[in-house]
Design a protein around this motif. Structure first.
Motif, PDB file in Angstrom:
ATOM      1  N   GLN A  12       0.948  -1.457   0.071  1.00 49.58           N
ATOM      2  CA  GLN A  12      -0.012   0.133  -0.016  1.00 49.58           C
ATOM      3  C   GLN A  12       1.039   1.015   0.017  1.00 49.58           C
ATOM      4  O   GLN A  12       0.506   2.244  -0.540  1.00 49.58           O
ATOM      5  CB  GLN A  12      -0.977   0.113   1.265  1.00 49.58           C
ATOM      6  CG  GLN A  12      -2.086  -0.971   1.017  1.00 49.58           C
ATOM      7  CD  GLN A  12      -2.721  -1.044   2.276  1.00 49.58           C
ATOM      8  OE1 GLN A  12      -2.599  -0.297   3.340  1.00 49.58           O
ATOM      9  NE2 GLN A  12      -3.868  -1.933   2.576  1.00 49.58           N
ATOM     10  N   THR A  13       1.889   1.399   0.673  1.00 48.26           N
ATOM     11  CA  THR A  13       2.852   2.505   0.717  1.00 48.26           C
ATOM     12  C   THR A  13       3.538   2.613  -0.381  1.00 48.26           C
ATOM     13  O   THR A  13       4.212   3.694  -0.814  1.00 48.26           O
ATOM     14  CB  THR A  13       3.602   2.418   1.902  1.00 48.26           C
ATOM     15  OG1 THR A  13       4.460   1.306   1.994  1.00 48.26           O
ATOM     16  CG2 THR A  13       2.775   2.465   3.289  1.00 48.26           C
ATOM     17  N   HIS A  14       3.903   1.451  -1.171  1.00 46.99           N
ATOM     18  CA  HIS A  14       4.817   1.518  -2.382  1.00 46.99           C
ATOM     19  C   HIS A  14       3.884   0.984  -3.535  1.00 46.99           C
ATOM     20  O   HIS A  14       4.129  -0.218  -3.777  1.00 46.99           O
ATOM     21  CB  HIS A  14       6.284   0.567  -2.082  1.00 46.99           C
ATOM     22  CG  HIS A  14       7.083   1.186  -0.986  1.00 46.99           C
ATOM     23  ND1 HIS A  14       6.834   1.172   0.297  1.00 46.99           N
ATOM     24  CD2 HIS A  14       8.195   1.960  -1.085  1.00 46.99           C
ATOM     25  CE1 HIS A  14       7.895   1.791   0.818  1.00 46.99           C
ATOM     26  NE2 HIS A  14       8.693   2.046   0.086  1.00 46.99           N
ATOM     27  N   PRO A  15       3.190   1.786  -4.076  1.00 46.84           N
ATOM     28  CA  PRO A  15       2.651   1.066  -5.173  1.00 46.84           C
ATOM     29  C   PRO A  15       3.269   0.869  -6.301  1.00 46.84           C
ATOM     30  O   PRO A  15       4.360   1.394  -6.512  1.00 46.84           O
ATOM     31  CB  PRO A  15       1.511   2.210  -5.635  1.00 46.84           C
ATOM     32  CG  PRO A  15       2.126   3.415  -5.167  1.00 46.84           C
ATOM     33  CD  PRO A  15       2.946   3.021  -3.868  1.00 46.84           C
ATOM     34  N   PRO A  17       4.578   1.003  -9.883  1.00 47.70           N
ATOM     35  CA  PRO A  17       4.454   1.965 -10.963  1.00 47.70           C
ATOM     36  C   PRO A  17       3.512   1.398 -12.087  1.00 47.70           C
ATOM     37  O   PRO A  17       4.078   0.242 -12.655  1.00 47.70           O
ATOM     38  CB  PRO A  17       5.913   2.619 -11.327  1.00 47.70           C
ATOM     39  CG  PRO A  17       6.580   1.508 -10.992  1.00 47.70           C
ATOM     40  CD  PRO A  17       5.943   0.758  -9.776  1.00 47.70           C
ATOM     41  N   GLU A  18       2.924   2.411 -12.859  1.00 46.20           N
ATOM     42  CA  GLU A  18       2.431   1.840 -14.295  1.00 46.20           C
ATOM     43  C   GLU A  18       2.941   2.689 -15.206  1.00 46.20           C
ATOM     44  O   GLU A  18       3.111   3.791 -15.325  1.00 46.20           O
ATOM     45  CB  GLU A  18       0.879   2.262 -14.253  1.00 46.20           C
ATOM     46  CG  GLU A  18       0.142   1.341 -13.228  1.00 46.20           C
ATOM     47  CD  GLU A  18      -1.319   1.533 -13.173  1.00 46.20           C
ATOM     48  OE1 GLU A  18      -1.694   2.193 -14.153  1.00 46.20           O
ATOM     49  OE2 GLU A  18      -2.006   1.264 -12.185  1.00 46.20           O
ATOM     50  N   PHE A  19       3.658   1.947 -16.356  1.00 44.81           N
ATOM     51  CA  PHE A  19       4.337   2.438 -17.383  1.00 44.81           C
ATOM     52  C   PHE A  19       3.397   2.528 -18.643  1.00 44.81           C
ATOM     53  O   PHE A  19       2.884   1.456 -18.835  1.00 44.81           O
ATOM     54  CB  PHE A  19       5.764   1.578 -17.555  1.00 44.81           C
ATOM     55  CG  PHE A  19       6.544   1.723 -16.340  1.00 44.81           C
ATOM     56  CD1 PHE A  19       7.207   2.997 -16.172  1.00 44.81           C
ATOM     57  CD2 PHE A  19       6.911   0.680 -15.841  1.00 44.81           C
ATOM     58  CE1 PHE A  19       8.015   3.110 -15.075  1.00 44.81           C
ATOM     59  CE2 PHE A  19       7.786   0.763 -14.637  1.00 44.81           C
ATOM     60  CZ  PHE A  19       8.348   1.953 -14.291  1.00 44.81           C
TER      61      PHE A  19
END
Length: 107
Positions: A12-15, A17-19
């Protein structure tokens, strides 16, 4: 707190990333541009163009002639030409073992 809860909290704290779909292509394009602008790429291009030019008959003949003239000129400058007899004797002594033996045995 157990491990599963800890892992959920970290997610939850480190989602993730979407590229975009073109992310890898854009990165490789940037790398290609950086490689073209690097010093080693410029040096490689320059040396390849020089070698292509020298590989042609007329420039190759000119380069060989220039190197021969430069070598002969430098040899003429470096070699002392004061005593031709001594130079001739030193040359013959270096290539003929019989003459070399005769000069070393005489006092």
């Amino acid at each position: 707190m157990n491990d599963d809860e800890l892992h959920d909290l970290i997610r939850q704290t480190h989602p993730k990333p979407e590229f975009s779909s073109s992310f890898q292509r854009e990165i490789w394009a940037r790398i290609a541009v950086a490689e073209k602008q690097s010093w080693t790429a410029r040096w490689r291009q320059w040396s390849e163009s020089l070698f292509r030019w020298v590989a042609q008959p007329a420039p190759a003949f000119a380069m060989v002639t220039a190197m021969l003239l430069l070598g002969a000129g430098l040899g003429r400058l470096i070699t002392p030409d004061t005593d031709h007899t001594a130079l001739r004797t030193a040359y013959v002594t270096s290539i003929n073992p019989v003459v070399a033996a005769r000069f070393t045995t005489q006092p």
